[in-house]
Design an enzyme around this catalytic site. Sequence first.
Site, PDB file in Angstrom:
ATOM      1  CG  ASP A   1     -49.643  65.717 -25.745  1.00 54.84           C
ATOM      2  OD1 ASP A   1     -48.421  65.576 -25.472  1.00 54.84           O
ATOM      3  OD2 ASP A   1     -50.022  66.422 -26.703  1.00 54.84           O
TER       4      ASP A   1
ATOM      5  CG  ASP B   1     -45.120  62.300 -30.488  1.00 53.73           C
ATOM      6  OD1 ASP B   1     -44.473  61.304 -30.856  1.00 53.73           O
ATOM      7  OD2 ASP B   1     -44.756  63.035 -29.567  1.00 53.73           O
TER       8      ASP B   1
END
EC number: 2.4.2.29
Length: 376
Positions: free
Chosen positions: A271, A92
Amino acid sequence: MEFNLQHKDLQSKARAATIATDHGTIETPIFMPVGTVASVKAVHQRELKEDIDPDIILGNTYHLYLRPKTEILKKAGGLHKFMGWDRNILTDSGGYQVYSLSGNRKIKEEGVKFKSHIDGSLHTFTPENVMEIQRDIGGDIIMAFDECTPYPCDYNYAKRSMHMTHRWLDRCLAHLKRTPFSYDYTQAFFPIVQGSTYRELRMQSAEYIAGVGAEGNAIGGLSVGEPAEEMYAMTEVVCDILPEDKPRYLMGVGTPINILENIALGVDMFDCVMPTRNARNGMLFTAQGTINIKNKKWEADFSPIDEMGITFVDTEYSKAYLRHLFVANEYLGKQIATIHNLGFYLWLVREARKRILAGDFIPWKNGMVNQMDKRL
C-alpha cells in the site's frame, strides 16, 4: 482467511497466490489503494470498483477513530456499509500516524498519548483499545499496534522499540481472544516486523513474529527515508524468515520500481499514498516513465494520456487537456490523474502476477524497471 500459494518464480523469490476472506478473493501480488478516511481521495467508489478494480483497499485506524468516530462506524454496521464497499478492507493500526505526529505524542509502555491533528484534543492508543477500535471499524485484515522507528535510528533505540513492539503484540493477541467479532464475518490479524535497518534486529523480530502463527505477517518501519538498497536488504532478510504459507505485507511501499523489486524478494501485498498524492500534484506513472503533466511541453500534445492505460481516462482525455485542467486548478484534473495512477499500479501488480505464472517475471521486471526509471 485462507492463503493458497499457487506458484513460485524459479529465478527469484516472487510468488503468485490467493487470499480468501469473507468479502472475496484477493489475487497476489496486490496493491491496496489507500482510503484513509473511508474514501480513496478523488475517486468515486463506482470508478474504484469498475475502472481500477482492486480486490482490497486500506483504511486508517487513526483517522477513522478521530472522524467520523468509531461509534458512528459501528452504528452504520462497519466501514464496508458506511462507505458502500463490498470487497476487502485492511485497516492499519495507527502506529505510523502516531509516529508521524512526533512533537504531539508521548510513547510509553502503556501505549501512546497524542494530540489530535484536527482539534488538539488528547487521546491514548494502547494495544488493547486499538484492537477494539479495529473490531468496530470492521476490516477483513487488522494490524497489530506497533512503534514505527524513524530513519536514521540508533541501534539501542531500535532494539528497545522492537522489544516493546513485541510486548505490545502479545497484549494485542491476548485482547483479541477476549474480544468477539463486531459483525457477521471474521477478521484476520497481521503482526508487524520492526528493527529499523539493523540486520540482526530484523532477523530477531521476524523470528518472533513468525513464531506467533498469525494468519499473515507484515514488515513495517521501511520507506521512512532510508535508501532503497537498505529497504531491499531488510525486506530480503525478513522474507527469508517469515513462513512461506502466509501472506507477506510490506507497509507503505512505494514507487512502481520499489514494488517490482520487493515482489522479486517475496512480498505479496503493498500500500502507499504515492499514486494518489503524486497524482494530485500532476505526476503520472506509466510503463514508459513518469510524466509531470504540468510541464509546458504537454500544452499542445493531443495524444491520449496513456495509450496503454487500462482505465477510461487514459484514452478519453489528452495530455493537453489534462495539463489545462491542472493549470486552471480544476479539480477534475486531480481526479483524472488519480484514476490513471491507481489503474497503472493495479495493472503493474497484475501483470507481475501473470509473468510469475508464465515463468518470465525477472526479464520482464528488469525491462520495466529500466523503462519506468525515466522522466518523459
